[in-house]
Design a protein around this motif. Structure first.
Motif: not given
Lengths: 218, 475
Positions: B84, B106, B253
């Motif tokens: 991440s 995300n 993300t």
């Protein structure tokens, strides 16, 4: 006024001189004619004294100063005025505009004085209506008279004329000759003309013949 | 100023020649002005494209690097672990002068609890779903955490729209606020202000409050699992909420940076890479919109530039030839002027002034006709270049087909990216140029015109003026 010192001229090869060792003196208030055969170099000599070209050898003096020192451009502008066989007026201008243009370029003391120009044109028989017409619409005699008035209105002390009567009839020739005499005798200028017409030459104060590369008074 | 008067008289009296010069000069100036204004319009369109056509750089885990570290044991499937992105690092990178705005994304796969997800069946979606990621992505709803929905390309391109309430903003961080899709809201009778429940993979129930309803882009495809393929099953919330549901903190993300100037995307990537200590992450630029606009504009600008130069050179040659003929015809006049003691530069100035007077009138014709001609030519050029670019784009999109393999999360993201890109491409395709005659264009035309007539005059008069007056008169 004008003096040539051992003036010579040739095209390319110095062996084939057009004329050489020319020592002449031209005085103010006199009318000179230069005669000679076609191709003898009369017009070339005239172009040298008019400041249109430089002599191959020798020098030319105007009022005691060499032309090279005066500067040809300055000389043409201030000291000499020319009349051509084919008049050489600006075809897109009127007679008055032609004269005013020349006066403006040469910096004549009467530059811009339209009234003075009209008076001068009137003296040679060109009325105001003709003076305002485009010169291409005037007759040959009238055009040559305009060309002569142009030299009269400019302040140059020397007037050179190349075959000024070459394209004119007998009456116009007489008129033009009389004008040139007037310039020499009344305006006290020095007038030198090149001609092949003996009658014209005889009417001048002095006649100089170019013969076999030499100038001789006749 | 005697030469100006002579020039004026000449132009006035010699009408036939003046008319010929006027026609030639008008044609030259017309094309030069058209070229200049097309060029300027193209240049200004390029600079406005730089402002309007957003180029983005996405910071996300590098799949290539992740694949290199996959542990392969015989008899077991390879397991891909994608790292991440640290939000703190992303914010540090976003402080760069190249960045206009940034959006942190995300996502989490969750299950609907108090409502039902939209079910879709599509045979074409069954193949590429990676089995290795099934455990993580078994939910029927995609909870997409964003900093600001308005900055998402799907919203900024107009593909998706807020139809009720509002989208997610930075102020929604650490709240339960969400935005749901219109179809999902309709099927479940949900409204702005309603509360919904979702369950994460650990079966933990979280309550969310609907603050807005959006209509999804018709081509959008979120693509996690079977039902998640339906764009209606995407719910937007804050990044922090997604992190809390996933049980993580300060992670994302991907982060999408929008550039101030699309042309600076490469420079930004270079500077951002220095701040990223790890090679686990990749920075990918998407300036396709900018490039798709830039290509036809550059073609138009280059063509206009060629018009200006070609017409300029041809015009100079034509005018010089006319001046040469004019000087030959008037060499006796030049000789007389020189015999009167006129300076050579003034003789040149007379010819120049004649052309200048004609140019002044021709400029008016160019001003009247230039805009019309510029518009016609530029529209023609735009149509040709955009159709050529579209053919190329279609061709390259078709070629992308076989590359669409892969699995899980990243596959889904790739699909979303493609859809958005297509949307922008279609919306921002260049239709026409704003061709207008500005003062700068007119001054440039005058400058160009002056240069042409000066060059033509010099070329036309030099051979005569270098001669002695006697030779001019004799010849």
């Amino acid at each position: 006024m004008l003096k040539t010192n051992r003036v010579g001229y040739w095209y390319g090869d110095a062996e084939n001189k057009l004329f050489e060792n020319v020592n002449l003196e031209f005085l103010k208030g006199r009318l000179y004619s230069i005669i000679g055969k076609s191709g003898s170099g009369k017009t070339t000599f005239l172009s040298l004294i008019a400041g249109l070209a430089r002599p191959s050898e020798g020098s030319i003096e105007f009022n005691g100063r060499e032309l090279s020192k005066i500067g040809l451009l300055n000389y043409r502008k201030k000291c000499v005025s020319m009349v051509f066989q084919s008049y050489n007026l600006f075809s897109y201008m009127s007679a008055i505009e032609n004269i005013l243009t020349a006066m403006s370029i040469t910096g004549s003391k009467n530059a811009g004085n339209k009234k003075y120009v009209l008076e001068m044109l009137d003296q040679v028989g060109i009325d105001e209506a003709s003076a305002k017409r485009r010169v291409s619409r005037l007759s040959g005699g009238q055009q040559q008279r305009v060309a002569i008035v142009r030299t009269m209105c400019c302040d140059a002390q020397l007037v050179v004329a190349d075959e000024p009567t070459g394209n004119l009839d007998e009456t116009s020739t007489k008129d033009v000759l009389s004008l040139l005499q007037k310039i020499a005798h009344e305006q006290q200028k020095c007038v030198i003309l090149v001609t092949h017409e003996l009658d014209v030459a005889k009417a001048c104060d002095s006649v100089i013949e170019l013969h076999q590369k030499k100038f001789e008074y006749v | 100023m005697n030469f100006v008067k002579r020039a004026f008289l000449n132009v006035k009296v010699k009408m036939g020649r003046s008319l010929l010069l006027f026609l030639v000069m008008s044609a030259i100036l017309l094309f030069v002005l058209a070229g200049i204004i097309i060029q300027q319009a193209a240049n200004s369109a390029v600079s406005s494209a730089k402002k309007s056509a957003n180029a983005t750089v996405t910071l996300a885990a590098s799949r290539e690097q992740a694949f290199k570290k996959v542990s392969r044991q015989s008899g077991t499937r390879p397991k891909l672990t994608l790292p991440s992105v640290s939000i703190a690092t992303a914010k540090k990178i976003a402080s760069s002068g190249y960045v206009k705005s940034y959006n942190i994304s995300n996502s989490a796969s969750v299950n609907a609890s108090s409502f039902s997800a939209i079910e879709t069946s599509s045979s074409s979606q069954q193949g590429p779903q990676g089995a290795g990621a099934q455990e993580q992505q078994s939910g029927d709803i995609t909870l997409s955490g964003v900093s600001n929905t308005a900055q998402l390309t799907t919203f900024s391109s107009g593909g998706s729209k807020i139809v009720e309430g509002r989208g997610i903003k930075a102020s929604d961080a650490d709240t339960n606020n969400v935005t749901v899709e219109k179809q999902l809201a309709k099927e479940n009778n949900l409204k702005v202000g309603s509360t919904i429940s979702i369950k994460n993979t650990s079966k933990k129930v979280t309550k969310l409050k609907i603050i807005g309803i959006y209509k999804a882009s018709s081509t959008e495809n979120s693509g996690f699992g079977m039902m998640q393929n339906d764009p209606s099953n995407t719910i937007y919330s804050s990044v922090e909420k997604v992190n809390s549901i996933k049980g993580t903190s300060g992670k994302a993300t991907s982060v999408t940076f929008t550039m101030n100037n699309p042309a600076n995307a490469k420079k930004f990537i270079k500077s951002a890479k220095k701040q990223l200590s790890s090679s686990k992450f990749a920075l990918t630029a998407d300036d396709s919109t900018y490039r798709s606009i830039l290509t036809p504009l550059n073609n138009v600008s280059s063509f206009a530039n060629k018009i200006v130069w070609l017409v300029g050179i041809a015009g100079t040659i034509i005018l010089a030839l006319i001046v040469i003929l004019m000087v030959r015809e008037r060499r006796y006049e030049i000789g007389v002027l020189l015999s009167l003691g006129e300076k050579r530069w003034k003789v040149i100035a007379q010819f120049f002034s004649e052309l200048l007077l004609i140019m002044a009138v021709s400029s008016i014709v160019a001003l009247i006709g230039g805009k019309f001609l510029g518009n016609t030519v530029s529209n023609q050029l735009i149509q040709q270049t955009t159709s050529a670019t579209s053919s190329l784009t279609v061709g390259s999109n078709q070629n992308q087909g076989p590359q669409a393999g892969g699995s899980g999360l990243s596959q889904g993201q790739a699909n979303v990216g493609n859809a958005n890109r297509k949307g922008i491409g279609q919306n921002k395709q260049l239709q026409s140029l704003d061709v207008n005659i500005s003062l700068a264009a007119f001054l440039k035309l005058l400058g160009f015109g002056l240069f042409i007539i000066l060059l033509a005059t010099l070329l036309g008069t030099i051979n005569v003026l270098l001669l002695e007056p006697r030779r001019i008169l004799i010849s």
